[in-house]
Design a protein around this motif. Sequence first.
Motif, PDB file in Angstrom:
ATOM      1  N   HIS A   1       0.883  -1.167   0.000  1.00 32.62           N
ATOM      2  CA  HIS A   1       0.000   0.000   0.000  1.00 32.62           C
ATOM      3  C   HIS A   1       0.920   1.216   0.000  1.00 32.62           C
ATOM      4  CE1 HIS A   1      -3.838   1.995   0.280  1.00 32.62           C
ATOM      5  NE2 HIS A   1      -3.153   2.930   0.933  1.00 32.62           N
ATOM      6  N   SER A   2       1.446   1.483  -1.158  1.00 32.53           N
ATOM      7  CA  SER A   2       2.535   2.440  -1.305  1.00 32.53           C
ATOM      8  C   SER A   2       2.518   2.936  -2.728  1.00 32.53           C
ATOM      9  CB  SER A   2       3.866   1.755  -0.970  1.00 32.53           C
ATOM     10  OG  SER A   2       4.948   2.643  -1.053  1.00 32.53           O
ATOM     11  N   GLY A   3       2.863   4.192  -2.921  1.00 30.99           N
ATOM     12  CA  GLY A   3       2.753   4.798  -4.226  1.00 30.99           C
ATOM     13  C   GLY A   3       4.014   4.727  -5.052  1.00 30.99           C
ATOM     14  N   LEU A   4       4.077   5.577  -6.050  1.00 33.26           N
ATOM     15  CA  LEU A   4       5.143   5.545  -7.046  1.00 33.26           C
ATOM     16  C   LEU A   4       5.805   6.902  -7.140  1.00 33.26           C
ATOM     17  CD1 LEU A   4       6.660   4.186  -9.400  1.00 33.26           C
ATOM     18  CD2 LEU A   4       4.747   4.825 -10.885  1.00 33.26           C
ATOM     19  N   THR A   5       7.123   6.909  -7.043  1.00 33.21           N
ATOM     20  CA  THR A   5       7.914   8.109  -7.249  1.00 33.21           C
ATOM     21  C   THR A   5       9.207   7.717  -7.927  1.00 33.21           C
ATOM     22  OG1 THR A   5       9.025   9.984  -6.177  1.00 33.21           O
ATOM     23  CG2 THR A   5       8.945   7.931  -4.950  1.00 33.21           C
ATOM     24  N   ALA A   6       9.778   8.658  -8.692  1.00 38.04           N
ATOM     25  CA  ALA A   6      11.056   8.417  -9.347  1.00 38.04           C
ATOM     26  C   ALA A   6      12.210   9.019  -8.557  1.00 38.04           C
ATOM     27  CB  ALA A   6      11.044   9.000 -10.758  1.00 38.04           C
ATOM     28  N   SER A   7      11.917   9.590  -7.408  1.00 36.70           N
ATOM     29  CA  SER A   7      12.965  10.201  -6.597  1.00 36.70           C
ATOM     30  C   SER A   7      13.863   9.139  -5.983  1.00 36.70           C
ATOM     31  CB  SER A   7      12.353  11.062  -5.492  1.00 36.70           C
ATOM     32  OG  SER A   7      11.566  10.270  -4.624  1.00 36.70           O
ATOM     33  N   ALA A   8      15.009   9.569  -5.496  1.00 34.74           N
ATOM     34  CA  ALA A   8      15.990   8.637  -4.938  1.00 34.74           C
ATOM     35  C   ALA A   8      15.422   7.909  -3.727  1.00 34.74           C
ATOM     36  CB  ALA A   8      17.255   9.390  -4.545  1.00 34.74           C
ATOM     37  N   GLN A   9      15.795   6.658  -3.587  1.00 36.30           N
ATOM     38  CA  GLN A   9      15.307   5.844  -2.485  1.00 36.30           C
ATOM     39  C   GLN A   9      15.881   6.320  -1.161  1.00 36.30           C
ATOM     40  OE1 GLN A   9      15.918   1.661  -3.049  1.00 36.30           O
ATOM     41  NE2 GLN A   9      15.257   1.106  -0.982  1.00 36.30           N
ATOM     42  N   GLU A  10      15.031   6.369  -0.146  1.00 36.24           N
ATOM     43  CA  GLU A  10      15.438   6.739   1.201  1.00 36.24           C
ATOM     44  C   GLU A  10      14.937   5.690   2.179  1.00 36.24           C
ATOM     45  OE1 GLU A  10      13.838  10.579   1.975  1.00 36.24           O
ATOM     46  OE2 GLU A  10      15.137  11.629   0.548  1.00 36.24           O
ATOM     47  N   ASP A  11      15.579   5.625   3.348  1.00 41.32           N
ATOM     48  CA  ASP A  11      15.113   4.717   4.388  1.00 41.32           C
ATOM     49  C   ASP A  11      13.703   5.104   4.820  1.00 41.32           C
ATOM     50  OD1 ASP A  11      17.484   3.337   4.344  1.00 41.32           O
ATOM     51  OD2 ASP A  11      18.363   4.439   6.040  1.00 41.32           O
ATOM     52  N   LEU A  12      12.893   4.111   5.095  1.00 43.92           N
ATOM     53  CA  LEU A  12      11.524   4.303   5.557  1.00 43.92           C
ATOM     54  C   LEU A  12      10.708   5.134   4.572  1.00 43.92           C
ATOM     55  CD1 LEU A  12      12.188   4.932   9.357  1.00 43.92           C
ATOM     56  CD2 LEU A  12      11.407   2.818   8.285  1.00 43.92           C
ATOM     57  N   ALA A  13      10.978   4.960   3.286  1.00 47.12           N
ATOM     58  CA  ALA A  13      10.257   5.715   2.266  1.00 47.12           C
ATOM     59  C   ALA A  13       8.782   5.338   2.263  1.00 47.12           C
ATOM     60  CB  ALA A  13      10.871   5.468   0.897  1.00 47.12           C
ATOM     61  N   GLU A  14       7.955   6.300   1.890  1.00 48.11           N
ATOM     62  CA  GLU A  14       6.510   6.089   1.847  1.00 48.11           C
ATOM     63  C   GLU A  14       6.070   5.468   0.526  1.00 48.11           C
ATOM     64  OE1 GLU A  14       2.471   8.881   1.826  1.00 48.11           O
ATOM     65  OE2 GLU A  14       4.381   9.721   2.490  1.00 48.11           O
ATOM     66  N   ASN A  15       6.604   5.968  -0.575  1.00 48.02           N
ATOM     67  CA  ASN A  15       6.197   5.526  -1.909  1.00 48.02           C
ATOM     68  C   ASN A  15       7.309   4.691  -2.530  1.00 48.02           C
ATOM     69  OD1 ASN A  15       3.620   6.911  -1.985  1.00 48.02           O
ATOM     70  ND2 ASN A  15       4.811   8.794  -2.034  1.00 48.02           N
ATOM     71  N   THR A  16       7.100   3.385  -2.593  1.00 57.20           N
ATOM     72  CA  THR A  16       8.208   2.452  -2.838  1.00 57.20           C
ATOM     73  C   THR A  16       7.998   1.495  -4.002  1.00 57.20           C
ATOM     74  OG1 THR A  16       7.241   0.866  -1.285  1.00 57.20           O
ATOM     75  CG2 THR A  16       8.807   2.463  -0.373  1.00 57.20           C
ATOM     76  N   ALA A  17       6.947   1.664  -4.777  1.00 57.34           N
ATOM     77  CA  ALA A  17       6.658   0.684  -5.827  1.00 57.34           C
ATOM     78  C   ALA A  17       7.839   0.509  -6.775  1.00 57.34           C
ATOM     79  CB  ALA A  17       5.410   1.097  -6.593  1.00 57.34           C
ATOM     80  N   LEU A  18       8.478   1.610  -7.150  1.00 55.84           N
ATOM     81  CA  LEU A  18       9.601   1.516  -8.079  1.00 55.84           C
ATOM     82  C   LEU A  18      10.777   0.779  -7.453  1.00 55.84           C
ATOM     83  CD1 LEU A  18      10.677   2.271 -10.873  1.00 55.84           C
ATOM     84  CD2 LEU A  18      11.531   4.410  -9.879  1.00 55.84           C
ATOM     85  N   TYR A  19      11.038   1.035  -6.184  1.00 47.29           N
ATOM     86  CA  TYR A  19      12.154   0.364  -5.511  1.00 47.29           C
ATOM     87  C   TYR A  19      11.894  -1.135  -5.367  1.00 47.29           C
ATOM     88  CZ  TYR A  19      12.180   5.262  -3.918  1.00 47.29           C
ATOM     89  OH  TYR A  19      12.100   6.628  -3.848  1.00 47.29           O
ATOM     90  N   LEU A  20      10.650  -1.492  -5.118  1.00 46.53           N
ATOM     91  CA  LEU A  20      10.310  -2.910  -4.978  1.00 46.53           C
ATOM     92  C   LEU A  20      10.527  -3.674  -6.273  1.00 46.53           C
ATOM     93  CD1 LEU A  20       7.080  -2.788  -2.788  1.00 46.53           C
ATOM     94  CD2 LEU A  20       9.228  -3.909  -2.188  1.00 46.53           C
ATOM     95  N   SER A  21      10.405  -2.992  -7.404  1.00 46.54           N
ATOM     96  CA  SER A  21      10.592  -3.671  -8.684  1.00 46.54           C
ATOM     97  C   SER A  21      12.034  -4.127  -8.887  1.00 46.54           C
ATOM     98  CB  SER A  21      10.172  -2.748  -9.834  1.00 46.54           C
ATOM     99  OG  SER A  21      11.062  -1.646  -9.962  1.00 46.54           O
ATOM    100  N   LYS A  22      12.947  -3.627  -8.066  1.00 46.43           N
ATOM    101  CA  LYS A  22      14.353  -4.016  -8.166  1.00 46.43           C
ATOM    102  C   LYS A  22      14.708  -5.160  -7.214  1.00 46.43           C
ATOM    103  CE  LYS A  22      15.745   0.694  -9.449  1.00 46.43           C
ATOM    104  NZ  LYS A  22      16.605   1.857  -9.105  1.00 46.43           N
ATOM    105  N   VAL A  23      13.761  -5.566  -6.376  1.00 46.74           N
ATOM    106  CA  VAL A  23      14.008  -6.658  -5.438  1.00 46.74           C
ATOM    107  C   VAL A  23      13.913  -7.983  -6.190  1.00 46.74           C
ATOM    108  CG1 VAL A  23      13.197  -7.811  -3.341  1.00 46.74           C
ATOM    109  CG2 VAL A  23      13.139  -5.304  -3.491  1.00 46.74           C
TER     110      VAL A  23
END
Length: 689
Positions: A259-281
């Motif tokens: 339950h998290s949105g999408l942003t192209a900004s750099a990944q940070e700890d405890l980020a709120e919007n993480t869909a893009l980062y999850l695609s790299k897992v």
Amino acid sequence: MKNRITKKHVLKSTLALTIALALSGCDIDDDDNNDPVVVETPEPAPVTLRVMETTDIHMYLSNYDYFAQAPSETLGFVNTATLIKEARNEVQNSVLVDNGDLIQNSPLGDYEAIVRKDDILNGATHVAFKAMNLLDYDVANLGNHEFNFGLEFLDATLSGADFPYINANVYVDDGDDDDSNDENRYTPYYIQDKAVLDINGNEQTIKIGYLGLTPPQIMQWDSAHLQGKVIAKDIVATAEKFIPQMKAQGADIIIAIPHSGLTASAQEDLAENTALYLSKVDDVDAILFGHNHRLFPGDASYDGYESAGIDNVNGKLNGVPAVMPGFFGNNLGVIDLIIEPNDEGGWEVTSSKVETRAISGTDENGDFVDLAAVDTDVAAAIELEHQATIDWVSEPFAEISNPIYSFFALVQDDPSIQIVSDAQIAWGKAFIQGTELDGLPVLSAAAPFRAGRNGIEDYTNVKAGDITLLDTVSLYVFPNTIRMVKVTGNDVKEWLERSAGQFNQIDVNSSAEQNLLDTTFPTFNFDIIDGVTFEIDVTQPKRYNNDGVLISENNSRITNLQYQGEAIDLEAEFLIVTNNYRASGGGNFPAIDGISRETFEGPDENRGVLRSYIISEAAKSSTGSIDPSADNNWRFSPVTTSTELNVVFRTSPLEEVATIAQTLPAVAPTSPLKTDENGFALYSIDLKN
């Protein structure tokens, strides 16, 4: 690949043949041949699997706008249910997932959490699950709003679901700093033995692993309910922890449900919007996300980020299929996967197609089109609570000691804006408490949404005394969500300069009638910033045109801008609470575009913040009421001229408006009263005082 023929296969095949022969009446006793008959099992073939997602329903179960007191075919789970059934009937294999933010937001959600709370705590089924249990959901994830009413109510609510709920990044707060002994508050993931038919019509079993995740910001947004009870960890780190465990337990494919949105900004700890980062897992095969109340693929805000891995046409994040289907049930997310057997005896995703399906739209002429009829079974299941909510929202929930009106909102500080700003500032101060932002000045930007833009009846007019939920809609007509923007003192000034485009330039040497208001300027862009004081000099030309384009650096209307009685420091930092429309660039305000200035997203609707504020402040008052009167933090700069000015503005023609004007120092109806071609009454304003 062919299956290996093992002893187990042989015995199973022999048993099946024996049963078949026996049922057919054949003699199976054969002394001449005692060798078992070897029957090879069908070779696995590719499987098509449809994955459907709902998200951010926010208790809009019925196709009804409680605030407008009218049916609406642009929202409602009763319509989404029809899309679900249609999409399911189109394919052989499908699963259905909900991604949270289900139980809060609409008046129906409040009704369940307030009026029916005790019943639900004692075992009654929450109305959301009276509806959703009819749709055969496979699994659901917790959103951030699930925590709004506390853990006890959440636990009781979830007990009514006929399908499993998961969440992996919320843990029991055990009071120590040792991560190794932390226990999940909820079941972190679910591995489903899904029986499917392959393209040859043979039954196969695919182990589908679902991983649920929610924004760690719940610890900030709902600290009163959660502090000391749970902790929330980083979404991506949690996925990296559990996905290997899920694979080790046999999961063939992994569907991440943040339950998290999408942003192209750099990944940070405890980020709120993480869909893009999850695609790299590693091993994530599909992503069902939400939270942003947008469409993916398709929302224009995601265009232009191809280099970051966002494919807004095909619905892929770094090549991983992903979908986000809007909000309030207005869309269904659909991912069609092709899953093929691999050389290790398992299954893998080889291709995908992603789409969102809307419950309504427009045709080539721009006319409304209803794309999903109401599901009558779902409508019947929620009817009792739905009708009770309609009655409930008409009941008073607090009292106001003075009226709230917007008849003069464009020409002086106004109670309809004041009460919204007071609520937003209170929210902002609570939001930053205990964070690195704590201590920064909190301001509010709010505009008069009902100030005649849509005709002579388009004004807020709430009498002193009882106030109902529907009255708050008149104050805040849009379902915006709250945002906070970090700005400088100079940004505050430029923000106000943009707002000051509401006015025509007044000629100080003309005695002819001059209209103060530029009626082509939309009133929802006339932001008043509370928490500072200022004047607007309408004898000066506009700095920005109506599209927000700078006309001239030399033009300036905002004067005497002060914070706490001193000239504002143009380099100092401030926080302005506003809404998602403005913070993301709506209205084209200078530097306010969701990118140029740091923006913080709250979890609530602005009108929900307003309603909660009124209830809270009225409860604190010795009289049990709240005073919404304006604090007069802005005015027009006094005009110095020997000319007798004749400046007018338009407002409602109601007689009571003239009565209110008698209590105000600078406005009065024209005498005799004039009206314009649209039926508005013309009032005079004295700009010399």
